[in-house]
Design an enzyme around this catalytic site. Structure first.
Site, mmCIF file in Angstrom:
data_model
loop_
_atom_site.group_PDB
_atom_site.id
_atom_site.type_symbol
_atom_site.label_atom_id
_atom_site.label_comp_id
_atom_site.label_asym_id
_atom_site.label_seq_id
_atom_site.Cartn_x
_atom_site.Cartn_y
_atom_site.Cartn_z
ATOM 1 N N LYS A 2 0.438 4.779 6.693
ATOM 2 C CA LYS A 2 -0.111 5.587 5.605
ATOM 3 C C LYS A 2 0.521 6.982 5.662
ATOM 4 C CE LYS A 2 -3.121 2.291 4.706
ATOM 5 N NZ LYS A 2 -2.924 1.382 3.543
ATOM 6 N N SER A 58 0.795 -1.226 0.000
ATOM 7 C CA SER A 58 0.000 0.000 0.000
ATOM 8 C C SER A 58 0.832 1.282 0.000
ATOM 9 C CB SER A 58 -0.961 0.015 1.195
ATOM 10 O OG SER A 58 -0.257 0.180 2.408
#
EC number: 3.4.21.89
Length: 244
Positions: free
Chosen positions: A134, A56
């Site tokens: 993230k 990701s």
């Protein structure tokens, strides 16, 4: 001075000059306890190592299928003096509504599970929680969106500059890299987070229906990603780039 007195003086002198040594097992026990205490202090107040398990955050952090996942150092001190800012790469504990696909890493055996719990306290075993990595895109009070009629992600109606996204990865070259959303106003004390591999990241966009509209409480942030420590071929700092 009698012969007996002389002998006693000699014994006392020898004992003073050569103090009795601790048994080896006691020395080892002391070293183990000190090491465990230092580990707890470092893991909880200074920083710790995390493994990147997914793709990701490609290409910033490696975790792709078939490659060696990066091990990163996460600093736990920086945010004691300020809040995360746009562009920071952070590790955070996933809110409860993000845990639908999370599987416990603990053993079904009660004894092993107890040992794993003790190991996590001193940093020898990962905590049994959905820890994610993230990039911060927007902070409390800001409005984030990516609509079909727009060319890309916007915060407070201004387009972002995002050099960390590799548009050669399938899906990342499209305007919104996967899905349209917004506008969403980030509540105070929360963050809007997204993966750099936009088309392959289950981030804030996938949790719009929860009570915080997909945002993450700052209190859930574990720390700021500072370094890639392994593999040695990728050793280096992980910088912050403010996309706004």
């Amino acid at each position: 001075m009698t012969e007996s007195d002389a002998h006693e003086d000699s014994t006392e002198s020898t004992t003073a000059d050569h103090p009795r040594k601790r048994p080896l097992w006691r020395e080892i026990l002391i070293l183990v306890v000190v090491a465990l205490v230092l580990s707890v202090v470092i893991q909880n107040f200074v920083g710790r190592i995390f493994l990147i398990p997914s793709e990701s955050m490609e290409p910033t952090l490696h975790g792709c299928t078939g490659c060696t996942g990066d091990k990163i150092f996460v600093d736990r001190i920086s945010y004691r003096f300020g809040d995360p800012q746009p562009g920071d790469v952070v590790v955070f504990k996933g809110p409860e509504s993000w845990n639908d696909e999370y599987q416990s890493i603990r053993s079904d055996n009660s004894v092993v599970r107890a040992l794993q719990g003790l190991g996590s306290i001193v940093g020898l075993v990962p905590p049994d929680e959905n820890d994610l990595v993230k990039r911060v895109i927007a902070v409390g009070g800001q409005t984030v969106q990516c609509l079909s009629e727009e060319e890309g992600l916007r915060v407070n109606d201004k387009p972002l500059t995002e050099p960390y996204i590799d548009n050669r990865i399938p899906g990342n070259g499209t305007s919104c890299q996967g899905r349209y959303f917004g506008p969403v106003t980030v509540p105070d004390g929360n963050l809007w987070v997204m993966g750099d591999n936009r088309a392959h990241s289950k981030d804030s966009r996938f949790h719009l229906d929860d009570e915080r509209s997909g945002t993450v409480p700052i209190d859930n942030v574990i720390g700021k990603v500072q370094l890639i420590v392994l593999p040695f071929s990728r050793w280096g700092t992980v910088g912050s780039f403010d996309p706004q």
